[in-house]
Scaffold this motif. Structure first.
Motif, PDB file in Angstrom:
ATOM      1  N   SER A  88      35.944  41.198  33.924  1.00 60.38           N
ATOM      2  CA  SER A  88      35.273  41.203  32.624  1.00 60.38           C
ATOM      3  C   SER A  88      33.938  41.914  32.831  1.00 60.38           C
ATOM      4  CB  SER A  88      35.051  39.776  32.120  1.00 60.38           C
ATOM      5  OG  SER A  88      33.994  39.150  32.836  1.00 60.38           O
ATOM      6  N   PRO A  89      33.169  42.141  31.754  1.00 61.64           N
ATOM      7  CA  PRO A  89      31.861  42.792  31.943  1.00 61.64           C
ATOM      8  C   PRO A  89      30.911  42.032  32.861  1.00 61.64           C
ATOM      9  CG  PRO A  89      32.516  42.889  29.633  1.00 61.64           C
ATOM     10  CD  PRO A  89      33.502  41.997  30.312  1.00 61.64           C
ATOM     11  N   THR A  90      31.142  40.751  33.094  1.00 60.41           N
ATOM     12  CA  THR A  90      30.207  39.950  33.899  1.00 60.41           C
ATOM     13  C   THR A  90      30.864  39.305  35.118  1.00 60.41           C
ATOM     14  OG1 THR A  90      30.643  37.995  32.518  1.00 60.41           O
ATOM     15  CG2 THR A  90      28.781  39.409  31.894  1.00 60.41           C
ATOM     16  N   GLN A  91      32.161  39.559  35.339  1.00 54.11           N
ATOM     17  CA  GLN A  91      32.849  38.887  36.434  1.00 54.11           C
ATOM     18  C   GLN A  91      33.835  39.821  37.132  1.00 54.11           C
ATOM     19  OE1 GLN A  91      34.390  35.532  34.002  1.00 54.11           O
ATOM     20  NE2 GLN A  91      33.439  34.201  35.546  1.00 54.11           N
ATOM     21  N   SER A  92      34.018  39.561  38.430  1.00 51.03           N
ATOM     22  CA  SER A  92      35.081  40.195  39.199  1.00 51.03           C
ATOM     23  C   SER A  92      36.069  39.131  39.648  1.00 51.03           C
ATOM     24  CB  SER A  92      34.501  40.914  40.421  1.00 51.03           C
ATOM     25  OG  SER A  92      33.702  42.010  40.035  1.00 51.03           O
ATOM     26  N   ALA A  93      37.217  39.581  40.115  1.00 50.15           N
ATOM     27  CA  ALA A  93      38.240  38.666  40.612  1.00 50.15           C
ATOM     28  C   ALA A  93      38.801  39.196  41.918  1.00 50.15           C
ATOM     29  CB  ALA A  93      39.359  38.490  39.585  1.00 50.15           C
ATOM     30  N   ILE A  94      39.112  38.276  42.822  1.00 52.07           N
ATOM     31  CA  ILE A  94      39.798  38.623  44.063  1.00 52.07           C
ATOM     32  C   ILE A  94      41.296  38.443  43.837  1.00 52.07           C
ATOM     33  CG2 ILE A  94      40.064  38.116  46.514  1.00 52.07           C
ATOM     34  CD1 ILE A  94      37.283  36.816  46.407  1.00 52.07           C
ATOM     35  N   HIS A  95      42.069  39.470  44.166  1.00 54.34           N
ATOM     36  CA  HIS A  95      43.523  39.397  44.085  1.00 54.34           C
ATOM     37  C   HIS A  95      44.087  39.383  45.501  1.00 54.34           C
ATOM     38  CE1 HIS A  95      44.187  40.656  39.682  1.00 54.34           C
ATOM     39  NE2 HIS A  95      42.868  40.591  39.854  1.00 54.34           N
ATOM     40  N   ALA A  96      44.941  38.411  45.789  1.00 62.12           N
ATOM     41  CA  ALA A  96      45.644  38.334  47.071  1.00 62.12           C
ATOM     42  C   ALA A  96      47.078  38.801  46.857  1.00 62.12           C
ATOM     43  CB  ALA A  96      45.614  36.914  47.613  1.00 62.12           C
ATOM     44  N   ILE A  97      47.522  39.767  47.676  1.00 59.49           N
ATOM     45  CA  ILE A  97      48.824  40.412  47.493  1.00 59.49           C
ATOM     46  C   ILE A  97      49.574  40.361  48.815  1.00 59.49           C
ATOM     47  CG2 ILE A  97      49.983  42.540  46.788  1.00 59.49           C
ATOM     48  CD1 ILE A  97      47.193  43.394  45.608  1.00 59.49           C
ATOM     49  N   ARG A  98      50.837  39.952  48.789  1.00 52.27           N
ATOM     50  CA  ARG A  98      51.657  39.983  49.999  1.00 52.27           C
ATOM     51  C   ARG A  98      51.922  41.436  50.378  1.00 52.27           C
ATOM     52  NH1 ARG A  98      56.000  37.362  48.356  1.00 52.27           N
ATOM     53  NH2 ARG A  98      55.178  35.314  48.922  1.00 52.27           N
ATOM     54  N   ALA A  99      51.553  41.794  51.613  1.00 54.78           N
ATOM     55  CA  ALA A  99      51.633  43.198  52.023  1.00 54.78           C
ATOM     56  C   ALA A  99      53.067  43.690  52.152  1.00 54.78           C
ATOM     57  CB  ALA A  99      50.895  43.395  53.348  1.00 54.78           C
TER      58      ALA A  99
END
Length: 481
Positions: free
Chosen positions: A357-368
């Motif tokens: 969002s304009p004020t937040q980031s998110a960490i995404h965990a992905i199976r390689a």
């Protein structure tokens, strides 16, 4: 396809050298905890030998922070900085890691720096007929390179002989971190400029001896060549397999090129090309590969990010074919990093930082292995920081408000620490002697304001005073020559 012949040693008469036993350089990176941006040529940000703090405490801090990831050259850390006062040129400040005392500096350089890369060069000892006597691993490094000029440096192995100190000034500018490969005898640093020129340098020391082992002459053999030019393609990063025999180049125009190095045939050639458009099946008309390309631990797959479209691709190192696609739904601002998930058989997990969002980031965990999403954690603030991962799979990441987080691979927050200024550079982990004991340190830059050394609180259980300063043979003063 452009095919370059390497094996520069043949030019200087070492015609018998390659028939001898294997040379000493099997990996291009110098044996140190964090020898380049991202720790290894795979750009994994995985510190496999160290566990971060459970109960963090700041051991020392210094002004000026860091413009890019620092590098470790035990017992020191090398930090790319702008000085707080005076001319705002890039320099590298050396700190004793345990005490935080300044032990030296090198610079100035014109422009923005890249993290130094410490490489395995070689001293090749031959007799006066060109026959190989022995080879000795040696140190070489590249400095600056973020813009306008970079320096190839190697201290002399023989007293009284000048070091190699070669400055290349931009045509017009260098804007990529360094990569490297080796043919076993020569080290080949790799970088590029804004015109799409892919530049290979080469370096080795040749020492000629007589039958009694007396040194007859010392030849610092170095130079460079333009491997290729890809018009309208500015290079964003260089990565590869750990031995450097397959190099991966990501370009701002969405192109990805793999370059194969064959030390036995003595050639450098393209292995394959792909692009964000090809990987997306033309669903994405154009995008940039602005994030570094990371390589999985088994070195079978590259992780390629379409920075603006928020798409992540698993790409086969064998032929550049797409293995999977993950759609994050927002621009990718940090990562990719790759580390183990102990709760799931230590499977490789890819971590990216996405604009949520304009004020937040998110960490995404992905199976390689297959690109399946494992979890998403929305951070309280914006983050542009690439996560660093310790041997237990714990992520360490900062945000724009100055918070440093430790997040377990199961998505639980382990702890957070406030450091007072934006944290945009990945934390760096290494081990140093502190009060007579091997101690894990984490170094975190809070913007260009402060540099912090963080340890576990248990380290402070005694009252002895930290030791001071270290001495190395690398450059200490002056500037680009």
């Amino acid at each position: 396809m452009r095919r370059w012949i390497i094996g520069i040693a043949v030019v200087i008469g070492l015609t018998g050298a390659f028939a001898q036993p294997l040379p000493p350089i099997t990996e291009p990176l110098f044996d140190t905890a964090w020898p380049t941006w991202g720790r290894d040529l795979r750009r994994s940000h995985f510190a496999s030998d160290f566990a971060g703090p459970n109960n963090p405490v700041v051991l020392w801090f210094r002004r000026n922070g860091a413009l890019e990831e620092l590098a470790i050259f035990e017992p020191e850390i090398w930090v790319p900085q702008h000085p707080a006062t005076g001319l705002r040129y890039t320099s590298y400040t050396f700190y004793d890691a345990a005490s935080g005392q300044i032990t030296g500096s090198f610079g100035p350089f014109w422009g923005v720096p890249s993290t130094p890369i410490f490489m395995n060069a070689a001293v090749i000892v031959v007799d006066n007929r060109g026959n190989l006597v022995l080879t000795i691993p040696w140190l070489a490094l590249m400095l600056s390179g973020g813009q306008y000029e970079c320096l190839l440096f190697s201290p002399s192995p023989v007293r009284g002989v000048r070091a190699i100190s070669w400055t290349l000034r931009g045509f017009p500018a260098y804007r990529t971190g360094f990569g490297a490969t080796t043919d076993g005898f020569y080290i080949y640093p790799v970088f590029a400029d804004n015109f799409g020129n892919i530049v290979f340098l080469y370096l080795a020391w040749i020492v000629v001896v007589d039958s009694n082992g007396n040194i007859l002459r010392v030849i610092p053999d170095y130079g460079g060549f333009i491997f290729d030019q890809i018009p309208s393609a500015a290079l964003s990063s260089v990565s590869g397999t750990q031995d450097g025999l397959l190099l991966l180049l990501g370009f701002h125009n969405g192109l990805v090129a793999a370059i194969a190095v064959d030390p036995f045939a003595g050639t450098i050639d393209y292995a394959w090309f792909t692009s964000i458009q090809d990987l997306s099946g033309d669903e994405v008309a154009s995008d940039s590969v602005d994030r570094p390309i990371a390589v999985t631990s088994d070195e079978t797959m590259a992780i390629v990010c379409g920075s603006n479209s928020g798409r992540v691709y698993g790409v086969s190192l064998a032929d550049g074919s797409r293995q999977w696609e993950y759609q994050a739904g927002g621009a990718i601002m940090g990562g990719p990093s790759i580390g183990p998930d102990p709760g799931n058989g230590n499977e490789d997990t890819v971590y990216i930082v996405v604009r949520h969002s304009p004020t937040q980031s998110a960490i995404h965990a992905i199976r390689a292995s297959d690109g399946a999403g494992k979890w998403v954690r929305v951070l309280p603030n914006i983050s542009r920081c690439t996560p660093t991962i310790d041997r237990n799979g714990v992520l360490y990441i900062g945000d724009e408000r100055g918070f440093l987080y430790a997040i377990n691979p199961n998505n639980w927050v382990k702890w957070q620490l406030y450091l007072g200024a934006p944290i945009r550079v990945a934390p760096v982990i290494g081990e140093f002697d502190f009060r007579g004991n091997p101690t894990t340190f984490m170094f975190v830059a809070a913007s260009n304001r402060f540099l912090y050394a963080i340890v576990d609180r248990s380290v402070l259980s005694t009252q002895s005073t930290p030791g001071a300063g270290g001495v190395n043979t690398a450059p200490r003063s002056g500037g680009a020559q």
